[in-house]
Design an enzyme around this catalytic site. Structure first.
Site, PDB file in Angstrom:
ATOM      1  N   GLU A   1      -2.163   7.849  -4.280  1.00  0.00           N
ATOM      2  CA  GLU A   1      -2.459   7.428  -5.658  1.00  0.00           C
ATOM      3  C   GLU A   1      -3.923   7.721  -6.005  1.00  0.00           C
ATOM      4  O   GLU A   1      -4.758   7.733  -5.108  1.00  0.00           O
ATOM      5  CB  GLU A   1      -2.149   5.921  -5.820  1.00  0.00           C
ATOM      6  CG  GLU A   1      -3.027   5.023  -4.973  1.00  0.00           C
ATOM      7  CD  GLU A   1      -2.610   3.543  -5.067  1.00  0.00           C
ATOM      8  OE1 GLU A   1      -1.426   3.214  -4.877  1.00  0.00           O
ATOM      9  OE2 GLU A   1      -3.521   2.724  -5.312  1.00  0.00           O
TER      10      GLU A   1
ATOM     11  N   ARG B   1       0.842  -1.190   0.000  1.00  0.00           N
ATOM     12  CA  ARG B   1       0.000   0.000   0.000  1.00  0.00           C
ATOM     13  C   ARG B   1       0.872   1.232   0.000  1.00  0.00           C
ATOM     14  O   ARG B   1       1.928   1.245   0.636  1.00  0.00           O
ATOM     15  CB  ARG B   1      -0.855   0.068   1.272  1.00  0.00           C
ATOM     16  CG  ARG B   1      -2.191  -0.626   1.213  1.00  0.00           C
ATOM     17  CD  ARG B   1      -3.178   0.022   0.235  1.00  0.00           C
ATOM     18  NE  ARG B   1      -4.420  -0.728   0.197  1.00  0.00           N
ATOM     19  CZ  ARG B   1      -4.640  -1.809  -0.554  1.00  0.00           C
ATOM     20  NH1 ARG B   1      -3.705  -2.258  -1.364  1.00  0.00           N
ATOM     21  NH2 ARG B   1      -5.806  -2.431  -0.518  1.00  0.00           N
TER      22      ARG B   1
ATOM     23  N   HIS C   1      -0.817   0.146  -9.684  1.00  0.00           N
ATOM     24  CA  HIS C   1      -1.594  -0.690  -8.750  1.00  0.00           C
ATOM     25  C   HIS C   1      -2.319  -1.812  -9.501  1.00  0.00           C
ATOM     26  O   HIS C   1      -3.555  -1.895  -9.485  1.00  0.00           O
ATOM     27  CB  HIS C   1      -2.582   0.175  -7.949  1.00  0.00           C
ATOM     28  CG  HIS C   1      -3.017  -0.464  -6.658  1.00  0.00           C
ATOM     29  ND1 HIS C   1      -3.350   0.257  -5.534  1.00  0.00           N
ATOM     30  CD2 HIS C   1      -3.176  -1.763  -6.307  1.00  0.00           C
ATOM     31  CE1 HIS C   1      -3.705  -0.582  -4.561  1.00  0.00           C
ATOM     32  NE2 HIS C   1      -3.601  -1.820  -5.007  1.00  0.00           N
TER      33      HIS C   1
HETATM   34  C1  GLV Z   1      -5.287  -4.504  -3.707  1.00  0.00           C
HETATM   35  O1  GLV Z   1      -4.506  -3.640  -3.486  1.00  0.00           O
HETATM   36  C2  GLV Z   1      -5.885  -5.326  -2.701  1.00  0.00           C
HETATM   37  O2  GLV Z   1      -5.780  -5.015  -1.506  1.00  0.00           O
HETATM   38  O3  GLV Z   1      -6.512  -6.320  -3.075  1.00  0.00           O
END
Ligand code: GLV
Length: 334
Positions: free
Chosen positions: A270, A241, A288
């Site tokens: 982001e 994250r 991401h």
């Molecule tokens: C993506 O970042 C998730 O947490 O699945």
């Protein structure tokens, strides 16, 4: 009089067949046009809804929860759920769910891709080639760091961390990890992974990969002071994250070559990216997408839908959502 179906919101566009599944049970307010709903829009669209299929970018905070007395279930299509104010949801008796397991291998694969691309300068090489700079062979052109035979450090040894450790075996790597709690002996043995302090992890890793959940405790777990403890030849990969890494400090460290390179799939704030990260060459940046395979995104959407249907007491698993993150709420309902 016809039976009224309960109303739910799906905050972002998802597979149409998943919307159809939900529509068997619910009056679905979808967002197939995929507008980004800011907090005001989210609040408006959620008024009167009993459930929501949300995305990791939707902030469901205490204030919003307080404004939505009908809400009973918040089902994230993500394994991480730092976008949810869990204590507020739990206090309000709202079930919260995530999508673990179904994305583990796909995400670990992507972590590996990012590690390889970062250590071996894959995107830098492509930019060099596309820019027409490749004129001849030279012994030191775009030389990188070996992955095979090196030491992999894993910060956060959950499902995805363990998936990375399994992949490391094929590359004859030494695997070190640090986690809130040490894994049982037999699991450590099967992964060939050794528990070390965070300081040792920082100092000994050739490649350090972050796969821990974001929380107040993990905010800026990697900042200037931590980067200073790493090898100048090391790479750092953030698969977890934004906010776990201090992106400004990382950009400065990359520019000053305090570490060799970084690979980032997640960013503080982001989809904005710290401007300095966009100008340093020794960083691989992806938007991401670690869980983004067709099969896995389908599995995540269907698991989020299964959770929502069951949490709202309908469907084949009524009352038993498969992956609840605040089970105390379900226990209280019984
Ligand atoms: C993506 O970042 C998730 O947490 O699945």
């Amino acid at each position: 009089m016809t039976d009224m179906k309960p109303s739910i919101l799906v905050t972002r566009a998802i597979f149409p067949d998943v919307i159809e599944r939900l529509a068997q049970y619910f009056d679905v307010d979808d967002n197939q046009e995929d507008l980004v709903l800011d907090s005001g829009a989210l609040r408006e669209r959620l008024a009167g809804k009993v459930g929501v299929l949300a995305n990791a970018a939707d902030r469901i905070d205490g204030e919003l929860v307080g404004a939505l007395p009908q809400l009973r279930a918040v089902c994230n299509m993500a394994v991480g759920y730092n976008n949810l104010d869990l204590p507020a949801l739990t206090a309000a008796g709202i079930v919260a769910t995530n999508t673990p397991d179904v994305l583990t291998e796909t995400t670990a694969d992507f972590g590996w891709a990012l590690l390889m691309a970062t250590a071996r300068r894959v995107t830098e090489g492509e930019h060099y080639l596309r820019a027409g700079k490749w004129e001849r062979w030279s012994y030191d052109m775009l030389v990188g760091m070996d992955v095979q035979g090196s030491t992999l450090g894993i910060l956060g040894m959950g499902r995805i961390g363990q998936g990375l450790a399994r992949r490391a075996a094929g590359f004859d790597m030494q695997v070190l990890y640090h986690n809130r709690s040490q894994l049982p002996d037999d699991v450590e043995r099967s992964l060939n992974a050794r528990y070390v302090s965070k300081a040792e992890l920082l100092q000994q890793s050739d490649h350090l990969i972050l796969v821990l959940p974001y929380s107040v405790e993990s905010h800026h777990a990697i900042g200037a002071a931590e980067i200073a403890q790493m090898k100048p030849t090391a790479t750092l990969i953030n698969l977890a994250r934004g906010g776990i890494v201090d992106d400004a400090a990382l950009a400065a460290a990359l520019r000053a070559r305090k570490i060799f390179a970084a690979g980032l799939d997640v960013f503080e704030g982001e989809p904005s990216v710290h401007p300095d990260l966009l100008t340093v060459p020794n960083v691989v940046l992806t938007p991401h997408i670690a869980s983004a395979s067709e099969k896995t995104r389908r599995a995540m959407a269907n698991l989020a839908a299964d959770n929502l249907i069951a949490a709202l007491d309908v469907g084949p698993q009524a009352g038993k959502p498969p992956t609840v993150v605040n089970p105390e709420v379900m226990a209280r309902r019984r």
